[in-house]
Design an enzyme around this catalytic site. Structure first.
Site, PDB file in Angstrom:
ATOM      1  N   CYS A 168      47.171  78.924  46.284  1.00  0.00           N
ATOM      2  CA  CYS A 168      47.898  79.023  45.153  1.00  0.00           C
ATOM      3  C   CYS A 168      49.457  78.235  45.585  1.00  0.00           C
ATOM      4  O   CYS A 168      49.959  78.485  46.771  1.00  0.00           O
ATOM      5  CB  CYS A 168      48.259  80.543  45.154  1.00  0.00           C
ATOM      6  SG  CYS A 168      49.634  80.712  43.900  1.00  0.00           S
ATOM      7  N   HIS A 179      44.376  82.431  48.832  1.00  0.00           N
ATOM      8  CA  HIS A 179      45.379  82.872  49.585  1.00  0.00           C
ATOM      9  C   HIS A 179      45.882  82.190  50.577  1.00  0.00           C
ATOM     10  O   HIS A 179      47.035  82.739  51.240  1.00  0.00           O
ATOM     11  CB  HIS A 179      44.359  84.219  50.373  1.00  0.00           C
ATOM     12  CG  HIS A 179      43.924  85.136  49.080  1.00  0.00           C
ATOM     13  ND1 HIS A 179      42.468  84.997  49.085  1.00  0.00           N
ATOM     14  CD2 HIS A 179      44.049  85.970  48.411  1.00  0.00           C
ATOM     15  CE1 HIS A 179      41.989  85.881  48.059  1.00  0.00           C
ATOM     16  NE2 HIS A 179      43.083  86.764  47.846  1.00  0.00           N
ATOM     17  N   SER A 236      42.106  93.688  46.718  1.00  0.00           N
ATOM     18  CA  SER A 236      43.186  93.052  46.121  1.00  0.00           C
ATOM     19  C   SER A 236      44.546  93.628  46.079  1.00  0.00           C
ATOM     20  O   SER A 236      44.826  94.735  45.507  1.00  0.00           O
ATOM     21  CB  SER A 236      42.961  92.710  44.551  1.00  0.00           C
ATOM     22  OG  SER A 236      44.000  92.533  43.826  1.00  0.00           O
ATOM     23  N   SER A 237      45.409  92.993  46.756  1.00  0.00           N
ATOM     24  CA  SER A 237      46.776  93.850  47.086  1.00  0.00           C
ATOM     25  C   SER A 237      47.606  94.012  45.816  1.00  0.00           C
ATOM     26  O   SER A 237      48.268  94.830  45.556  1.00  0.00           O
ATOM     27  CB  SER A 237      47.681  92.717  47.978  1.00  0.00           C
ATOM     28  OG  SER A 237      48.945  93.133  48.299  1.00  0.00           O
ATOM     29  N   CYS A 239      45.939  85.104  36.747  1.00  0.00           N
ATOM     30  CA  CYS A 239      47.289  84.198  37.175  1.00  0.00           C
ATOM     31  C   CYS A 239      46.990  82.702  37.240  1.00  0.00           C
ATOM     32  O   CYS A 239      45.896  82.324  37.360  1.00  0.00           O
ATOM     33  CB  CYS A 239      48.211  84.755  38.145  1.00  0.00           C
ATOM     34  SG  CYS A 239      47.602  84.373  39.751  1.00  0.00           S
ATOM     35  N   HIS A 251      40.170  87.562  44.965  1.00  0.00           N
ATOM     36  CA  HIS A 251      39.509  88.895  45.521  1.00  0.00           C
ATOM     37  C   HIS A 251      38.979  89.703  44.188  1.00  0.00           C
ATOM     38  O   HIS A 251      39.419  90.432  43.638  1.00  0.00           O
ATOM     39  CB  HIS A 251      40.713  89.768  46.041  1.00  0.00           C
ATOM     40  CG  HIS A 251      40.926  89.598  47.627  1.00  0.00           C
ATOM     41  ND1 HIS A 251      42.064  89.740  48.031  1.00  0.00           N
ATOM     42  CD2 HIS A 251      39.967  89.037  48.516  1.00  0.00           C
ATOM     43  CE1 HIS A 251      41.910  89.415  49.444  1.00  0.00           C
ATOM     44  NE2 HIS A 251      40.686  88.954  49.419  1.00  0.00           N
ATOM     45  N   GLU A 256      46.407  86.511  53.010  1.00  0.00           N
ATOM     46  CA  GLU A 256      47.471  85.787  52.823  1.00  0.00           C
ATOM     47  C   GLU A 256      48.633  85.671  53.959  1.00  0.00           C
ATOM     48  O   GLU A 256      49.097  84.805  54.270  1.00  0.00           O
ATOM     49  CB  GLU A 256      48.463  86.095  51.415  1.00  0.00           C
ATOM     50  CG  GLU A 256      49.479  85.397  51.283  1.00  0.00           C
ATOM     51  CD  GLU A 256      50.399  85.803  49.883  1.00  0.00           C
ATOM     52  OE1 GLU A 256      51.386  85.785  50.108  1.00  0.00           O
ATOM     53  OE2 GLU A 256      49.654  86.327  48.962  1.00  0.00           O
ATOM     54  N   HIS A 302      46.074  91.161  55.704  1.00  0.00           N
ATOM     55  CA  HIS A 302      45.468  90.500  54.482  1.00  0.00           C
ATOM     56  C   HIS A 302      45.604  88.800  54.476  1.00  0.00           C
ATOM     57  O   HIS A 302      46.409  88.362  55.452  1.00  0.00           O
ATOM     58  CB  HIS A 302      46.906  90.813  53.410  1.00  0.00           C
ATOM     59  CG  HIS A 302      46.519  90.217  51.961  1.00  0.00           C
ATOM     60  ND1 HIS A 302      46.799  89.051  51.626  1.00  0.00           N
ATOM     61  CD2 HIS A 302      45.782  90.924  51.151  1.00  0.00           C
ATOM     62  CE1 HIS A 302      46.039  88.919  50.391  1.00  0.00           C
ATOM     63  NE2 HIS A 302      45.804  90.096  49.949  1.00  0.00           N
TER      64      HIS A 302
END
Length: 321
Positions: A104, A82, A231-232, A19, A48, A134, A132
């Site tokens: 991001c 993250h 990786s979520s 992305c 990740h 993030e 996580h």
């Protein structure tokens, strides 16, 4: 020989893989190396994906978990895509480290909204997964106790906030749309005055990749998701395929991880990749199937993506000059 291989129809999900936020974060490390030379320190995995991290390590990036592992000096230290708690840039500034934030922009948006809610006296309910990075970063934007983590629908049903009239919710950007919709519906029914995000927090890339899987999963015998176990967004893709009725849904990092006992006798296969998995790994997976099957590959597109995020300011051409 190929005539003896059984036929296999491969449906490639699009969009898949990198992305805009991941591209920006990887480019940030490569640009910092080009401008400043090795070493460039990176706090936490920049994204990740082991393949990506190993590749950057070979070029001179040094990955650390905490800033105290970074020696004094003027080598750049980059914060991962993250996002990080506020304490991290503060600690970097206190040590005069040359810090570059590759968070991001869509995660930064969630940080800003959480800060705004806090200023307005609202308690923030953050929908996401404990530990996580993030979530750690978003919760770390506000003082201790200002954010409550909601991981499940059950959490949403049982939370008892001190001031139910002054609430807001935010979400991790890489969640399952369906799971999150259920949690949000419960919160909005229980707390009708809860403040909602101005624009959906779950990012466009997560949404688009899940939509592509939803189109492909009902048509195939198995789905291979290329991505890392931590990786979520990759885990959510695997779950989405399962939920859409795909009998076999697996998450693999490389072709060597494929369990052929589960992937033999297929007539059709879906392939996608999490937002931090490079396309070269997708090609590696297709090649592995081509060794065993006579493959026919077609692409199924759910959305067109043209999102671009510029590099952090300290790494742009004008800043370098």
């Amino acid at each position: 020989m190929s005539a003896q291989k059984p036929p296999l129809r491969i449906l490639l999900c699009a969009p898949r893989g990198f992305c805009a936020g991941v591209v920006r974060a990887i480019d940030a490390v490569e640009r910092a190396l080009a401008l400043h030379g090795a070493p460039v320190y990176v706090r936490h995995e920049i994204v990740h994906n082991k393949y990506v991290v190993d590749g950057l390590r070979k070029k001179g990036a040094v990955f650390v978990e905490e800033l105290d592992e970074v020696p004094p000096g003027d080598a750049p230290v980059i914060f991962s895509a993250h996002g990080v708690p506020r304490s991290v840039p503060e600690a970097a500034a206190a040590r005069n480290l040359f810090a570059i934030d590759a968070t991001c922009p869509l995660v930064t948006k969630v940080h800003r909204e959480a800060q705004l809610h806090h200023k307005k006296g609202r308690h923030v309910l953050l929908i996401g997964h404990a530990r996580h990075p993030e979530v750690v970063g978003t919760m770390g934007q506000l003082p201790e106790g200002a954010v409550t983590l909601i991981e499940t629908a059950q959490d949403a049903r049982t939370i008892a906030p001190a001031d139910p009239e002054n609430l807001a919710y935010a979400t991790q950007t890489t969640l399952s749309l369906d799971d999150t919709a259920e949690i949000v519906a419960i919160l909005r029914a229980r707390f009708p005055t809860i403040a909602v995000p101005h624009k959906e927090d779950i990012c466009y890339a997560t949404t688009n990749r899940q939509e592509a899987v939803k189109k492909v999963a009902p048509q195939v015998d198995a789905m291979v998701v290329v991505g890392a176990p931590n990786s979520s967004n990759s885990q959510r893709l695997r779950e989405t395929a399962e939920r859409e009725g795909c009998a076999v849904s697996v998450l693999v990092q490389r072709a060597s991880d494929l369990d052929w006992s589960r992937l033999s006798e297929l007539k059709s296969l879906g392939i996608t990749a999490g937002a931090s998995a490079p396309e070269v790994l997708v090609e590696e997976i297709i090649d592995a199937f081509a060794e065993r099957y006579n493959v026919d590959v077609e692409t199924v597109t759910a959305a067109q993506e043209d999102v671009f995020f510029p590099l952090p300011r300290a790494l742009r051409e004008d800043a370098a000059e």
